[in-house]
Write an enzyme that holds these catalytic residues in place. Structure first.
Site, mmCIF file in Angstrom:
data_model
loop_
_atom_site.group_PDB
_atom_site.id
_atom_site.type_symbol
_atom_site.label_atom_id
_atom_site.label_comp_id
_atom_site.label_asym_id
_atom_site.label_seq_id
_atom_site.Cartn_x
_atom_site.Cartn_y
_atom_site.Cartn_z
ATOM 1 C CE1 TYR A 46 -2.663 -6.477 3.950
ATOM 2 C CE2 TYR A 46 -3.476 -6.187 1.716
ATOM 3 C CZ TYR A 46 -3.631 -6.030 3.087
ATOM 4 O OH TYR A 46 -4.755 -5.420 3.567
ATOM 5 N NE ARG A 64 -7.329 -9.795 5.056
ATOM 6 C CZ ARG A 64 -8.252 -8.917 4.641
ATOM 7 N NH1 ARG A 64 -8.010 -7.622 4.666
ATOM 8 N NH2 ARG A 64 -9.433 -9.330 4.198
ATOM 9 C CG HIS A 69 -9.871 -1.946 1.689
ATOM 10 N ND1 HIS A 69 -10.156 -2.452 2.926
ATOM 11 C CD2 HIS A 69 -8.600 -2.336 1.422
ATOM 12 C CE1 HIS A 69 -9.093 -3.102 3.408
ATOM 13 N NE2 HIS A 69 -8.133 -3.047 2.505
ATOM 14 C CE1 TYR A 109 -4.392 -1.224 0.722
ATOM 15 C CE2 TYR A 109 -3.146 -2.919 1.861
ATOM 16 C CZ TYR A 109 -4.326 -2.464 1.295
ATOM 17 O OH TYR A 109 -5.436 -3.274 1.315
ATOM 18 C CG HIS A 118 -8.380 -7.133 0.395
ATOM 19 N ND1 HIS A 118 -7.258 -7.797 0.829
ATOM 20 C CD2 HIS A 118 -8.340 -5.896 0.960
ATOM 21 C CE1 HIS A 118 -6.571 -6.993 1.642
ATOM 22 N NE2 HIS A 118 -7.192 -5.832 1.728
HETATM 23 FE FE LIG Z 1 -6.320 -4.206 2.745
#
Ligand SMILES: [Fe+3]
Lengths: 181, 242
Positions: free
Chosen positions: B147, B157, B162, B108, B160
């Site tokens: 990640y 995770r 958000h 991110y 995905h």
């Molecule tokens: Fe996330």
């Protein structure tokens, strides 16, 4: 005609990086410009911290604030009465600068808050009222057990009438009231 | 004062509970009191509205909205589309849909993310648009990678994206996550599995839409979002023959 009753999409946590999507500049994403940055000259300031059940500040919280204007109306055009704020990544302190909403026939002045963060599976709805107002007329507060109402009321500063303090406790002693609304 | 029609009560058993012990962070961040029921008031039934002046048409193209001129984000290009509906199946038009995501390496663009996968200079990870008259939205982006995260000793995770959606009332406000069909990590994810019903989890999985894909350009995935409906317009499903 077939009309299906659908189920609401299940909620999921906003996660630790919610700022990228909702407050991009706040976490260092240069574009696009941020929505809900506050557009009116502020009259009052509410500051506080969101605390977890271990007494640790929630430093990655994002709060959306929605309120009536100074005439007591919720506008149906635009988003001037809506703001997004986030806690400081180091201290956890957040700050809401806004105009004071007016009372209506059955509500005391209040700001609606919606709280999202990592570890919060569904955004939490709560409200902040102002400690120096009369809350007797407020229809919503009558649904809150008397002994928990104080968790919804910001404390005015003793030296600045436009400054309020409001801590939110997610869990444990003095847990803030969150709504099923 | 006349209020708009009230929203259907939220089915709290359908959503993940506040405390989901396998998702460690919920242990200290979950309220212990049940939510306090209150009747909806003017503030709950209204909300901010947004117009095309608030955002740019380029905000919905994450392939290029952060990229240098002539450049594009690295990764598998996808078109992610769907409709915003209410519980009666009616489109929710003109509502703000915002997304954020990791890049094709699972990183991110956020000061608190220190995963060793590199940032992509041409990818910001933020997109937004207003739903059309039929509730439809469409984002061009890249498929994010899974990640790791510090939940258990080896927690990953699933891929995905958000999603944040407004609807037309503050009480409709929703944040969720969209997963991708076929990802084996979904079944191992304590965040997805915080949702009690597997049918409900299934609703968060975007489906491959081969017909909607752009040949030699992008695969398409579809993901519909359903917001709370208004009580005054609830239609009961009638049993056949009645
Ligand atoms: Fe996330």
């Amino acid at each position: 005609m077939n009309v299906f009753k659908l189920k609401e999409t299940p909620s999921q946590t906003a996660g630790p990086y919610v700022h990228i999507g909702l407050m991009p500049q706040y976490c260092g994403v240069a574009t696009p410009p941020q929505l809900g940055a506050g557009s009116c000259p502020p009259e009052v300031e509410i500051t506080g911290t969101v605390w977890d059940g271990d007494g640790v500040p929630v430093r990655d919280v994002l709060i959306e604030c929605w309120q009536a204007n100074a005439a007591g109306d919720f506008s149906d055009g635009g988003h001037a009465q809506w703001q997004r704020i986030a806690s400081d990544f180091d201290t956890g302190v957040w700050r809401l600068q806004t105009v004071k909403p007016a009372a209506t026939t059955d509500t005391a002045p209040h700001v609606l808050l919606w709280i999202v963060a990592r570890g919060i599976n569904m955004g939490l709805h709560t409200r902040v009222y102002f400690g120096d107002d009369d809350h007797a007329c407020d229809a919503t507060l009558t649904h809150v057990p008397q002994e928990r109402r104080s968790t919804l009321i910001a404390r005015p500063s003793s030296h600045d009438p436009n400054l309020y303090h409001f801590d939110i406790r997610l869990q444990g002693d003095g847990e803030t009231v969150f709504f099923d609304v | 004062m006349t209020l708009p029609p009230h929203l259907n009560r939220r089915d709290l058993d359908w959503h993940p509970p506040a405390l989901a012990p396998a998702y460690k962070t919920t242990r200290a961040r979950s309220p212990q009191h049940p939510l306090v029921y209150i009747p909806q008031t003017a503030g709950d039934l209204s909300g901010p509205t947004f117009g095309h002046g608030d955002i740019s048409s380029t905000d919905a193209d994450l392939l290029t909205n952060f990229a240098a001129p002539g450049q594009s984000a690295i990764g598998q290009r996808i078109l992610l589309t769907g409709r915003v509906l209410d519980e009666d199946g009616r489109p929710v038009p003109n509502t703000l849909v915002e997304i954020w995501q990791a890049n094709a390496g699972g990183r991110y663009r956020h000061k608190n993310d220190s995963y060793l996968a590199p940032l992509d200079d041409n990818f910001g990870g933020c997109g937004r648009m207003l739903s059309a008259a039929d509730g439809r939205y469409a984002f061009k982006t890249i498929l994010p990678a899974p990640y790791p995260w510090p939940n258990g000793p080896n927690s990953w995770r699933p891929a995905h994206i958000h999603f944040s959606v407004f609807g037309h009332a503050f009480a409709q406000r929703l944040i969720t996550q969209c997963y991708f069909e076929g990802d084996p990590l979904i079944g191992h994810c304590p965040i997805a599995k915080a949702i009690p019903s597997s049918d409900a989890v299934d609703r968060l999985i975007a489906r491959l839409d081969l017909d909607g894909s752009s040949p030699f350009d992008m695969l398409a995935y579809t993901f519909d979002i359903v917001l709370r409906g208004r009580q005054a317009t609830v239609f009961e499903n009638r049993k056949e023959g009645t």
